[in-house]
Design a protein around this motif. Structure first.
Motif, PDB file in Angstrom:
ATOM      1  N   ASN A 145      -5.650  23.102 -40.064  1.00 19.07           N
ATOM      2  CA  ASN A 145      -4.530  23.216 -39.219  1.00 19.07           C
ATOM      3  C   ASN A 145      -4.933  22.507 -37.933  1.00 19.07           C
ATOM      4  OD1 ASN A 145      -2.040  24.156 -40.461  1.00 19.07           O
ATOM      5  ND2 ASN A 145      -3.603  25.734 -41.327  1.00 19.07           N
ATOM      6  N   LEU A 146      -6.128  23.122 -37.238  1.00 15.92           N
ATOM      7  CA  LEU A 146      -6.542  22.696 -35.701  1.00 15.92           C
ATOM      8  C   LEU A 146      -6.590  20.922 -35.875  1.00 15.92           C
ATOM      9  CD1 LEU A 146      -7.654  22.905 -33.313  1.00 15.92           C
ATOM     10  CD2 LEU A 146      -9.866  23.399 -34.299  1.00 15.92           C
ATOM     11  N   LEU A 147      -7.035  20.194 -37.251  1.00 20.40           N
ATOM     12  CA  LEU A 147      -6.958  18.940 -37.117  1.00 20.40           C
ATOM     13  C   LEU A 147      -5.586  18.361 -37.073  1.00 20.40           C
ATOM     14  CD1 LEU A 147      -8.377  16.128 -37.558  1.00 20.40           C
ATOM     15  CD2 LEU A 147      -8.327  16.447 -40.144  1.00 20.40           C
ATOM     16  N   LYS A 148      -4.792  18.936 -37.586  1.00 21.36           N
ATOM     17  CA  LYS A 148      -3.375  18.632 -37.371  1.00 21.36           C
ATOM     18  C   LYS A 148      -3.050  18.724 -36.081  1.00 21.36           C
ATOM     19  CE  LYS A 148      -1.808  19.844 -42.081  1.00 21.36           C
ATOM     20  NZ  LYS A 148      -0.819  20.808 -42.730  1.00 21.36           N
ATOM     21  N   HIS A 149      -3.350  19.678 -35.425  1.00 24.95           N
ATOM     22  CA  HIS A 149      -2.884  19.993 -34.086  1.00 24.95           C
ATOM     23  C   HIS A 149      -3.567  18.875 -32.995  1.00 24.95           C
ATOM     24  CE1 HIS A 149      -2.795  22.894 -30.484  1.00 24.95           C
ATOM     25  NE2 HIS A 149      -2.043  21.771 -30.024  1.00 24.95           N
ATOM     26  N   ILE A 150      -4.732  18.638 -33.344  1.00 25.29           N
ATOM     27  CA  ILE A 150      -5.529  17.337 -32.563  1.00 25.29           C
ATOM     28  C   ILE A 150      -5.011  16.002 -32.847  1.00 25.29           C
ATOM     29  CG2 ILE A 150      -7.717  16.422 -32.239  1.00 25.29           C
ATOM     30  CD1 ILE A 150      -8.846  19.182 -32.777  1.00 25.29           C
ATOM     31  N   GLN A 151      -4.555  15.888 -34.155  1.00 20.15           N
ATOM     32  CA  GLN A 151      -4.152  14.511 -34.377  1.00 20.15           C
ATOM     33  C   GLN A 151      -2.596  14.506 -33.676  1.00 20.15           C
ATOM     34  OE1 GLN A 151      -4.908  13.278 -38.406  1.00 20.15           O
ATOM     35  NE2 GLN A 151      -3.971  11.553 -38.003  1.00 20.15           N
ATOM     36  N   GLY A 152      -2.101  15.684 -33.830  1.00 20.72           N
ATOM     37  CA  GLY A 152      -0.460  15.597 -33.161  1.00 20.72           C
ATOM     38  C   GLY A 152      -0.547  15.326 -31.707  1.00 20.72           C
ATOM     39  N   ILE A 153      -1.525  15.837 -30.971  1.00 22.38           N
ATOM     40  CA  ILE A 153      -1.826  15.443 -29.501  1.00 22.38           C
ATOM     41  C   ILE A 153      -2.036  14.066 -29.391  1.00 22.38           C
ATOM     42  CG2 ILE A 153      -3.213  15.957 -27.545  1.00 22.38           C
ATOM     43  CD1 ILE A 153      -3.768  18.742 -28.351  1.00 22.38           C
ATOM     44  N   TYR A 154      -2.942  13.690 -30.273  1.00 23.62           N
ATOM     45  CA  TYR A 154      -3.374  12.073 -30.181  1.00 23.62           C
ATOM     46  C   TYR A 154      -1.946  11.172 -30.437  1.00 23.62           C
ATOM     47  CZ  TYR A 154      -4.949   7.344 -31.675  1.00 23.62           C
ATOM     48  OH  TYR A 154      -5.272   6.114 -31.579  1.00 23.62           O
ATOM     49  N   TYR A 155      -1.060  11.608 -31.326  1.00 19.16           N
ATOM     50  CA  TYR A 155       0.000  10.644 -31.686  1.00 19.16           C
ATOM     51  C   TYR A 155       0.957  10.658 -30.371  1.00 19.16           C
ATOM     52  CZ  TYR A 155      -0.583  10.177 -36.737  1.00 19.16           C
ATOM     53  OH  TYR A 155      -1.148   9.833 -38.130  1.00 19.16           O
ATOM     54  N   GLN A 175      -1.913  30.404 -40.898  1.00 20.88           N
ATOM     55  CA  GLN A 175      -3.321  30.117 -41.092  1.00 20.88           C
ATOM     56  C   GLN A 175      -3.790  29.624 -39.593  1.00 20.88           C
ATOM     57  OE1 GLN A 175      -5.308  30.778 -43.554  1.00 20.88           O
ATOM     58  NE2 GLN A 175      -3.660  31.059 -45.110  1.00 20.88           N
ATOM     59  N   TYR A 176      -3.193  29.701 -38.481  1.00 23.30           N
ATOM     60  CA  TYR A 176      -3.258  29.104 -37.323  1.00 23.30           C
ATOM     61  C   TYR A 176      -2.755  29.816 -36.080  1.00 23.30           C
ATOM     62  CZ  TYR A 176      -4.481  25.273 -33.835  1.00 23.30           C
ATOM     63  OH  TYR A 176      -4.946  24.289 -32.983  1.00 23.30           O
ATOM     64  N   ASN A 177      -3.394  30.512 -35.216  1.00 17.65           N
ATOM     65  CA  ASN A 177      -2.907  31.321 -34.168  1.00 17.65           C
ATOM     66  C   ASN A 177      -2.947  30.726 -33.057  1.00 17.65           C
ATOM     67  OD1 ASN A 177      -5.816  31.357 -33.783  1.00 17.65           O
ATOM     68  ND2 ASN A 177      -6.005  33.617 -33.932  1.00 17.65           N
ATOM     69  N   TYR A 178      -3.237  29.387 -32.691  1.00 18.70           N
ATOM     70  CA  TYR A 178      -3.089  28.648 -31.450  1.00 18.70           C
ATOM     71  C   TYR A 178      -1.954  28.107 -31.130  1.00 18.70           C
ATOM     72  CZ  TYR A 178      -8.212  29.408 -31.001  1.00 18.70           C
ATOM     73  OH  TYR A 178      -9.379  29.860 -31.063  1.00 18.70           O
ATOM     74  N   GLU A 179      -0.916  28.897 -30.843  1.00 18.47           N
ATOM     75  CA  GLU A 179       0.398  28.730 -30.550  1.00 18.47           C
ATOM     76  C   GLU A 179       0.769  27.646 -29.377  1.00 18.47           C
ATOM     77  OE1 GLU A 179       2.983  32.142 -30.426  1.00 18.47           O
ATOM     78  OE2 GLU A 179       1.872  33.234 -31.877  1.00 18.47           O
ATOM     79  N   GLU A 180      -0.348  27.312 -28.893  1.00 16.86           N
ATOM     80  CA  GLU A 180      -0.288  26.049 -27.971  1.00 16.86           C
ATOM     81  C   GLU A 180       0.423  24.895 -28.444  1.00 16.86           C
ATOM     82  OE1 GLU A 180      -3.322  22.976 -25.248  1.00 16.86           O
ATOM     83  OE2 GLU A 180      -3.660  23.858 -27.395  1.00 16.86           O
ATOM     84  N   TYR A 181       0.413  24.840 -29.866  1.00 16.66           N
ATOM     85  CA  TYR A 181       0.802  23.703 -30.387  1.00 16.66           C
ATOM     86  C   TYR A 181       2.521  23.676 -30.271  1.00 16.66           C
ATOM     87  CZ  TYR A 181       2.628  25.556 -34.766  1.00 16.66           C
ATOM     88  OH  TYR A 181       3.454  26.230 -35.776  1.00 16.66           O
ATOM     89  N   TYR A 182       2.969  24.723 -29.983  1.00 15.49           N
ATOM     90  CA  TYR A 182       4.450  24.752 -29.616  1.00 15.49           C
ATOM     91  C   TYR A 182       4.932  24.011 -28.577  1.00 15.49           C
ATOM     92  CZ  TYR A 182       5.026  28.582 -33.141  1.00 15.49           C
ATOM     93  OH  TYR A 182       5.167  29.536 -33.963  1.00 15.49           O
ATOM     94  N   LEU A 206       6.017  29.149 -24.004  1.00 15.32           N
ATOM     95  CA  LEU A 206       5.994  30.066 -22.914  1.00 15.32           C
ATOM     96  C   LEU A 206       5.361  31.437 -23.048  1.00 15.32           C
ATOM     97  CD1 LEU A 206       6.472  29.914 -19.750  1.00 15.32           C
ATOM     98  CD2 LEU A 206       8.721  30.617 -20.107  1.00 15.32           C
ATOM     99  N   GLN A 207       6.184  32.020 -24.050  1.00 15.05           N
ATOM    100  CA  GLN A 207       5.722  33.204 -24.399  1.00 15.05           C
ATOM    101  C   GLN A 207       4.070  33.174 -24.807  1.00 15.05           C
ATOM    102  OE1 GLN A 207       8.402  33.987 -27.635  1.00 15.05           O
ATOM    103  NE2 GLN A 207      10.233  34.188 -26.292  1.00 15.05           N
ATOM    104  N   TYR A 208       3.821  32.237 -25.507  1.00 11.94           N
ATOM    105  CA  TYR A 208       2.402  32.340 -25.949  1.00 11.94           C
ATOM    106  C   TYR A 208       1.441  32.094 -24.457  1.00 11.94           C
ATOM    107  CZ  TYR A 208      -2.097  30.395 -27.216  1.00 11.94           C
ATOM    108  OH  TYR A 208      -3.486  30.186 -27.499  1.00 11.94           O
ATOM    109  N   PHE A 209       1.836  31.220 -23.593  1.00  8.65           N
ATOM    110  CA  PHE A 209       0.980  31.158 -22.360  1.00  8.65           C
ATOM    111  C   PHE A 209       1.115  32.327 -21.455  1.00  8.65           C
ATOM    112  CE2 PHE A 209       1.801  26.278 -22.924  1.00  8.65           C
ATOM    113  CZ  PHE A 209       0.654  26.194 -23.592  1.00  8.65           C
TER     114      PHE A 209
END
Length: 415
Positions: A145-155, A175-182, A206-209
């Motif tokens: 899931n971290l790879l998906k997040h990183i690839q999403g940022i790249y896209y 399976q992934y608790n880094y809600e920054e991807y929102y 915003l809630q996560y941050f």
């Protein structure tokens, strides 16, 4: 067990076989089980093995745990956007021997790709992401899931907004608790002009941050939410202006000049939309002062400044042509699609109407459609529609109208 993994790592690093390392200490079978962590073993044996390898077992186990912690701190520093801390941790990890252990290789590779994205080294990030995808079938759920997040940022950074959304939306939240991807989902939806969805994910980000006390990212997200409020129709200007001014003060408190520049830029655009061109130009100038000329945001602010001065007749055409030519040169040198904006400016400033609309039709619109940049697609389709209507080119005007209507979703007949 950890010590077994450490012994295996140093044995292979020294180019020793299990027989060579275990000679006079234990059998190859026993050493193999120690390295795989599937047998009980005496401290005396591991100390003898460690001594032959020239390492201290207690120190190496401590280093192992500290390294795992440091990798997590590196990830957090990038999420919090503490740039100097991220740089320092990267330097530490590069000289850490244990980073090459299999236990750390995947996460180190993922975070290295994330680091390259954070410093706009898209080429290095792309190569790492490609390599990681080749072995991703064996990743843990978290790492996948971290790879998906990183690839999403790249896209997103490469203007592939729909691919970004597709990638990020496939993340398994359980399976992934880094809600920054929102946040990255929100800015991607904003880019395709899906403002309600952008606002929805922006609020979740915003809630996560807020929960993690990430002040810099709170500023980013609040800024995004203000943009959504003004996207489809003009929100109350006094409230909009007050929100921007509050965030600008917060940037001063955090010493974040780059965010302050973006806030000035966005507020300048709100003045521009309300035809307050002089105030808008002044804010664009403030944004430019706070941004290095080689920074991507500088070109965006310069584009806004030129457009505002042109619409408000605030500068001579020759001066604006010079600025547009400089912007064109810089954007091409940076391999940035913003060269399209400056070419459009040059056609307008030189009164090249036919070339202007031809460039929109043949270059600008196809590019924005390719990357899914909904805001600009709508903007330039409307421009072309009016141009063709005025020129009596009815068929082209009808095709554009059909394209625009097709994208609109009915409240009653929503599919």
């Amino acid at each position: 067990m950890i010590i077994g993994k450490i012994i295996k790592f140093y044995r292979e690093r020294e180019g020793l076989t299990q027989g060579q390392l275990g000679e006079g200490i234990c059998s190859v079978t026993h050493l193999s089980k120690i390295e795989r962590g599937i047998t009980e073993y005496s401290g005396e044996i591991t100390h003898l093995l460690a001594r032959r390898l020239g390492i201290n077992p207690e120190e190496e186990i401590l280093r192992y745990h500290q390294l795992a912690k440091r990798l997590n701190e590196w990830h957090e520093s990038m999420i919090m956007q503490r740039i100097q801390e991220s740089e320092q941790i990267k330097k530490e990890l590069q000289v850490e021997k244990l980073i090459h252990m299999p236990d750390f290789q995947t996460l180190y590779g993922l975070l290295s790709a994330r680091y390259y994205l954070s410093v706009s080294d898209l080429e290095s990030a792309s190569k790492l992401i490609s390599d990681l995808n080749k072995t991703s079938a064996a990743f843990s759920p978290h790492d996948a899931n971290l790879l998906k997040h990183i690839q999403g940022i790249y896209y997103f950074l490469t203007g592939q907004y729909r691919e970004c959304i597709s990638c990020l939306a496939s993340i398994d939240r359980d399976q992934y608790n880094y809600e920054e991807y929102y946040y990255h989902l929100a800015i991607a939806y904003h880019s395709i002009h899906s403002n309600i969805t952008a606002y929805y994910y922006g609020k979740k980000a915003l809630q996560y941050f807020q929960r993690t006390l990430n002040i810099l990212r709170i500023i980013d997200t609040e800024m995004l939410l203000i943009v959504q409020l003004n996207a489809k129709e003009l929100h109350d200007f006094n409230e909009t202006k007050e929100k921007y001014e509050q965030l600008i003060k917060l940037c001063d408190a955090c010493n974040s000049g780059d965010r302050k520049s973006k806030l000035y830029h966005n507020l300048a655009f709100e003045y521009f939309r309300r035809k307050k061109y002089r105030e808008s130009a002044g804010l664009y100038e403030e944004a430019l002062k706070l941004t290095a000329e080689n920074a991507p945001h500088y070109l965006t602010a310069l584009d806004g400044y030129i457009h505002t001065c042109y619409k408000g007749k605030l500068q001579a055409g020759s001066a604006l042509i010079k600025l547009a030519e400089e912007g064109m040169e810089s954007s091409k040198a940076a391999d940035s699609y913003t060269w399209i904006y400056f070419q459009l400016h040059l056609h307008l400033l030189k009164n090249e109407e036919q070339q202007y609309y031809q460039f929109i039709e043949e270059t600008a619109l196809p590019y924005f459609k390719k990357i899914g940049y909904g805001i600009l697609i709508d903007h330039y389709e409307k421009k072309l529609f009016h141009f063709y209507s005025e020129k009596g080119e009815a068929q082209k005007a009808i095709e554009l109208a059909r394209s625009f209507i097709h994208k609109q979703k009915s409240y009653y007949d929503h599919e």
